[in-house]
Structures are given as structure tokens and as C-alpha cells.
Design a protein around this motif. Structure first.
Motif, PDB file in Angstrom:
ATOM      1  N   ALA A  43       0.836  -1.204   0.000  1.00 59.73           N
ATOM      2  CA  ALA A  43       0.000   0.000   0.000  1.00 59.73           C
ATOM      3  C   ALA A  43       0.871   1.254   0.000  1.00 59.73           C
ATOM      4  O   ALA A  43       0.614   2.202  -0.749  1.00 59.73           O
ATOM      5  CB  ALA A  43      -0.938  -0.004   1.202  1.00 59.73           C
ATOM      6  N   ARG A  44       1.913   1.284   0.827  1.00 60.26           N
ATOM      7  CA  ARG A  44       2.807   2.447   0.884  1.00 60.26           C
ATOM      8  C   ARG A  44       3.586   2.575  -0.418  1.00 60.26           C
ATOM      9  O   ARG A  44       3.782   3.683  -0.930  1.00 60.26           O
ATOM     10  CB  ARG A  44       3.759   2.346   2.081  1.00 60.26           C
ATOM     11  CG  ARG A  44       4.745   3.487   2.169  1.00 60.26           C
ATOM     12  CD  ARG A  44       4.059   4.830   2.348  1.00 60.26           C
ATOM     13  NE  ARG A  44       5.042   5.896   2.344  1.00 60.26           N
ATOM     14  CZ  ARG A  44       4.862   7.065   1.751  1.00 60.26           C
ATOM     15  NH1 ARG A  44       3.716   7.366   1.180  1.00 60.26           N
ATOM     16  NH2 ARG A  44       5.813   7.966   1.775  1.00 60.26           N
ATOM     17  N   ALA A  46       2.571   1.703  -3.332  1.00 64.06           N
ATOM     18  CA  ALA A  46       1.629   2.220  -4.329  1.00 64.06           C
ATOM     19  C   ALA A  46       1.433   3.731  -4.162  1.00 64.06           C
ATOM     20  O   ALA A  46       1.298   4.454  -5.156  1.00 64.06           O
ATOM     21  CB  ALA A  46       0.292   1.490  -4.230  1.00 64.06           C
ATOM     22  N   GLU A  47       1.447   4.220  -2.921  1.00 65.54           N
ATOM     23  CA  GLU A  47       1.341   5.669  -2.686  1.00 65.54           C
ATOM     24  C   GLU A  47       2.550   6.391  -3.276  1.00 65.54           C
ATOM     25  O   GLU A  47       2.407   7.427  -3.936  1.00 65.54           O
ATOM     26  CB  GLU A  47       1.280   5.970  -1.185  1.00 65.54           C
ATOM     27  CG  GLU A  47      -0.011   5.614  -0.514  1.00 65.54           C
ATOM     28  CD  GLU A  47       0.046   5.856   0.995  1.00 65.54           C
ATOM     29  OE1 GLU A  47       0.965   6.568   1.464  1.00 65.54           O
ATOM     30  OE2 GLU A  47      -0.829   5.343   1.695  1.00 65.54           O
ATOM     31  N   ILE A  48       3.734   5.844  -3.029  1.00 60.33           N
ATOM     32  CA  ILE A  48       4.954   6.445  -3.564  1.00 60.33           C
ATOM     33  C   ILE A  48       4.924   6.387  -5.090  1.00 60.33           C
ATOM     34  O   ILE A  48       5.303   7.346  -5.768  1.00 60.33           O
ATOM     35  CB  ILE A  48       6.202   5.738  -2.994  1.00 60.33           C
ATOM     36  CG1 ILE A  48       6.301   5.955  -1.478  1.00 60.33           C
ATOM     37  CG2 ILE A  48       7.469   6.232  -3.686  1.00 60.33           C
ATOM     38  CD1 ILE A  48       7.346   5.105  -0.790  1.00 60.33           C
ATOM     39  N   ASP A  50       2.303   6.436  -7.047  1.00 56.23           N
ATOM     40  CA  ASP A  50       1.389   7.465  -7.535  1.00 56.23           C
ATOM     41  C   ASP A  50       2.025   8.859  -7.468  1.00 56.23           C
ATOM     42  O   ASP A  50       1.804   9.696  -8.354  1.00 56.23           O
ATOM     43  CB  ASP A  50       0.073   7.437  -6.757  1.00 56.23           C
ATOM     44  CG  ASP A  50      -0.756   6.193  -7.050  1.00 56.23           C
ATOM     45  OD1 ASP A  50      -0.538   5.555  -8.106  1.00 56.23           O
ATOM     46  OD2 ASP A  50      -1.623   5.854  -6.217  1.00 56.23           O
ATOM     47  N   GLN A  51       2.818   9.113  -6.426  1.00 59.14           N
ATOM     48  CA  GLN A  51       3.514  10.394  -6.319  1.00 59.14           C
ATOM     49  C   GLN A  51       4.523  10.555  -7.458  1.00 59.14           C
ATOM     50  O   GLN A  51       4.618  11.620  -8.071  1.00 59.14           O
ATOM     51  CB  GLN A  51       4.227  10.514  -4.972  1.00 59.14           C
ATOM     52  CG  GLN A  51       3.303  10.632  -3.794  1.00 59.14           C
ATOM     53  CD  GLN A  51       4.039  10.508  -2.456  1.00 59.14           C
ATOM     54  OE1 GLN A  51       5.246  10.267  -2.408  1.00 59.14           O
ATOM     55  NE2 GLN A  51       3.300  10.659  -1.372  1.00 59.14           N
ATOM     56  N   SER A  74       9.782   2.986  -6.479  1.00 58.40           N
ATOM     57  CA  SER A  74       8.839   3.098  -5.360  1.00 58.40           C
ATOM     58  C   SER A  74       9.173   2.106  -4.263  1.00 58.40           C
ATOM     59  O   SER A  74       9.151   2.430  -3.078  1.00 58.40           O
ATOM     60  CB  SER A  74       7.409   2.846  -5.846  1.00 58.40           C
ATOM     61  OG  SER A  74       7.065   3.745  -6.852  1.00 58.40           O
ATOM     62  N   GLU A  78      10.377   2.963  -0.469  1.00 56.05           N
ATOM     63  CA  GLU A  78       9.682   2.413   0.697  1.00 56.05           C
ATOM     64  C   GLU A  78      10.678   1.695   1.609  1.00 56.05           C
ATOM     65  O   GLU A  78      10.606   1.808   2.838  1.00 56.05           O
ATOM     66  CB  GLU A  78       8.586   1.445   0.256  1.00 56.05           C
ATOM     67  CG  GLU A  78       7.862   0.817   1.428  1.00 56.05           C
ATOM     68  CD  GLU A  78       6.902  -0.286   1.027  1.00 56.05           C
ATOM     69  OE1 GLU A  78       6.034  -0.598   1.864  1.00 56.05           O
ATOM     70  OE2 GLU A  78       7.020  -0.838  -0.074  1.00 56.05           O
TER      71      GLU A  78
END
Length: 159
Positions: A43-44, A46-48, A50-51, A74, A78
Motif C-alpha cells: 500500500a505504501r 503504491a502511494e509512492i 502514484d507520487q 517506489s 519504501e
């Protein structure tokens, strides 16, 4: 092949350094759509991801063809966060091989570096390499100029 890596043609165009004699007319064209985070990212991660997609998209260099490289970057970023948290919790060093004398006092001990320090260093080095491939380091960014399209009048076609 030894020497400097070839700069991709699309980065030459973005940087304004493209010349017909140095372009590869047979270079594969990247897909026009933006990449989506692969399922294997956390999940983290995937956030990175997207950034990073937002950043490279704004620079005009993002493509769904770059999904694997962005996912690797990414994941490494992480890993830097995880190792940093481990170092903050446990410190940069730890005591090992403690021996005691007859009165119960410490006779000898070894102080070793926390393994997360080396892991973070390697993740940082790899992440930096991956990010610079996309022009996401200060040195690489200084070589790129983004051409923004002129604002278009939505009513121009009516007139």
C-alpha cells in the motif's frame, strides 16, 4: 559497453538538445497512457508510485511503458523509509558478544553497526540511480526544460 549511458530521445526533446543526426528513428515509442501501480507493491509502495507518476507526468515524460522502473523506484524508496524507522528505533549500532568478569562486570563487548544502516544505504543508492533515469535528481532536472502548451481558447472553434 563502457562510457556514458545514451540519453533517450524523448529526454533530448524535453531538454531541447535534440538533433536529427543524433536521434534514433527506429527507437520504440512509449505508450501514451500513464502507468498504474502493479499489484505486488505494498500500500505504501503504491502511494509512492502514484507520487512519482504525478511528478513524471507533469514533466511530460511518464508512460505506462515505465511502470516497472517506477515500481522498482517506489519499492526502494519504501525500503529506505522502513530501514530509517528501524534505525530510529534501534539506533545505528548495537552491542554484541558481551563477556563478564568474576564480579559480574562487563569484561569485553563488541559494538557493531546495525544491518539496517547498510541496507538503507544500498536502497538509497539504487533509488537515486532509478530516479535519475527519470530526471528526478537536481542535476538531471537542470538539464530538462518542459514545454508547456499555450492556453487554448475553448471558444475559438466557434468563431
Amino acid at each position: 559497453m563502457a562510457g556514458r549511458k545514451r540519453t533517450p530521445d524523448h529526454l533530448k526533446v524535453v531538454a531541447g538538445t535534440d538533433r536529427p543526426d543524433r536521434m534514433n528513428p527506429d527507437a520504440p515509442k512509449p505508450a501514451a497512457s500513464m502507468p498504474e501501480a502493479p499489484d505486488w507493491l505494498s500500500a505504501r509502495g503504491a502511494e509512492i508510485f502514484d507520487q512519482l507518476v504525478a511528478i513524471v507526468g507533469a514533466m511530460g515524460i511518464g508512460s505506462s511503458s515505465d511502470a516497472a522502473m517506477l515500481a522498482l523506484a517506489s519499492s526502494r524508496l519504501e525500503e529506505v523509509e522502513i530501514c530509517t524507522a528501524m534505525i530510529e528505533d534501534g539506533g545505528r549500532t548495537f552491542v554484541s558478544n558481551v563477556t563478564y568478569d568474576d564480579q559480574g562486570r562487563v569484561a569485553s563487548q563488541q559494538i557493531k553497526g546495525h544491518p539496517a544502516v547498510a541496507q538503507r544505504s544500498e536502497a538509497m543508492r539504487h533509488a537515486q540511480s532509478l530516479l535519475s533515469e527519470f530526471g528526478l535528481s537536481p542535476a538531471a532536472r537542470s538539464k530538462v526544460s518542459v514545454n508547456t502548451p499555450d492556453e487554448q481558447n475553448p471558444f475559438a472553434a466557434l468563431g
